[in-house]
Design a protein around this motif. Structure first.
Motif, mmCIF file in Angstrom:
data_model
loop_
_atom_site.group_PDB
_atom_site.id
_atom_site.type_symbol
_atom_site.label_atom_id
_atom_site.label_comp_id
_atom_site.label_asym_id
_atom_site.label_seq_id
_atom_site.Cartn_x
_atom_site.Cartn_y
_atom_site.Cartn_z
ATOM 1 N N MET A 185 41.337 41.321 37.299
ATOM 2 C CA MET A 185 41.152 42.940 38.207
ATOM 3 C C MET A 185 39.926 42.692 38.961
ATOM 4 O O MET A 185 38.986 42.053 38.514
ATOM 5 N N PRO B 67 37.209 45.151 40.483
ATOM 6 C CA PRO B 67 36.863 46.665 40.304
ATOM 7 C C PRO B 67 36.549 47.029 41.636
ATOM 8 O O PRO B 67 36.540 48.388 41.858
ATOM 9 N N HIS C 107 37.794 47.353 44.948
ATOM 10 C CA HIS C 107 39.161 48.172 45.459
ATOM 11 C C HIS C 107 40.260 48.194 44.814
ATOM 12 O O HIS C 107 41.447 48.519 45.113
ATOM 13 N N GLY C 108 40.554 47.707 43.340
ATOM 14 C CA GLY C 108 41.506 47.637 42.632
ATOM 15 C C GLY C 108 42.692 46.738 42.775
ATOM 16 O O GLY C 108 43.462 46.821 42.086
ATOM 17 N N SER C 109 42.298 45.524 43.266
ATOM 18 C CA SER C 109 43.212 44.441 43.175
ATOM 19 C C SER C 109 43.523 44.037 41.886
ATOM 20 O O SER C 109 42.647 43.975 41.046
ATOM 21 N N GLU C 110 44.717 43.586 41.612
ATOM 22 C CA GLU C 110 45.087 42.820 40.237
ATOM 23 C C GLU C 110 45.529 41.560 40.575
ATOM 24 O O GLU C 110 46.559 41.454 41.357
ATOM 25 N N GLN D 49 48.876 43.501 42.306
ATOM 26 C CA GLN D 49 48.436 44.625 43.212
ATOM 27 C C GLN D 49 47.545 44.644 44.017
ATOM 28 O O GLN D 49 46.621 43.862 43.786
#
Ligand code: FES
Length: 168
Positions: free
Chosen positions: A127, A129, A131-134, A143
């Motif tokens: 992940m 941290p 912008h929250g991409s996964e 994501q």
């Protein structure tokens, strides 16, 4: 070396023979005292070296950045990578020993805006941290906003289990 009273007398007599004043003689005595103090400090054991492994000391050799990734990791030094769910960053590369007890290596550079990603033990994925991409552990985006998968590298564990080789 101990200075005896007899030695001081000899030193004083010697200095007086040079025609030095009393104040100059006192300066010599004080200097002698200071030098003795410094000398005794040299006898102290060396302090603990804060960096016992100078020269980088990460147990990594090879190229860890740029377009020609090819390096080895000494697992006797980077022993945390023998524990499932742990990861480390070497240059541009994230190396994880996943919760499935397999090694993976991916670029640490998020495909969104280039910030460093992290391995996430709780969900066995990657992940970012910022912008929250996964990403999956194979680098696939699960994501957004990441627009593209993470580049992956081949990881090979040596037969004796002591070395990882990471290559493009
Ligand atoms: S830089 Fe990683 S999600 Fe934006």
């Amino acid at each position: 070396m101990e200075t005896t009273t007899q030695d001081k007398m000899k030193r004083g007599q010697f200095l007086r023979s040079l025609g030095l004043s009393t104040s100059t003689l006192m300066a010599f005595y004080c200097l002698g005292t200071t030098m003795t103090a410094c000398g005794s400090k040299d006898d102290d054991p060396d302090p603990v070296d804060p960096n016992p492994n100078p020269g980088g000391g990460t147990g990594v050799t090879g190229t860890t950045t740029g377009g020609s990734i090819n390096f080895t990791v000494d697992l006797t030094i980077n022993s945390s990578l023998k524990t499932a769910g742990e990861y480390k960053i070497f240059g541009d590369v994230l190396v994880a020993f996943t919760t499935n007890s397999t090694y993976v290596a991916l670029t640490k550079i998020c495909t969104h805006e280039g910030n460093p990603v992290q391995y996430r033990k709780s969900s066995n994925d990657i992940m970012c941290p910022t912008h929250g991409s996964e990403y999956s552990i194979t680098g696939t985006v699960t994501q957004g906003p990441a627009p593209a998968p993470l580049k992956t590298y081949t990881v090979t564990l040596s037969a004796d289990g002591k070395t990882l080789t990471v290559k493009a």
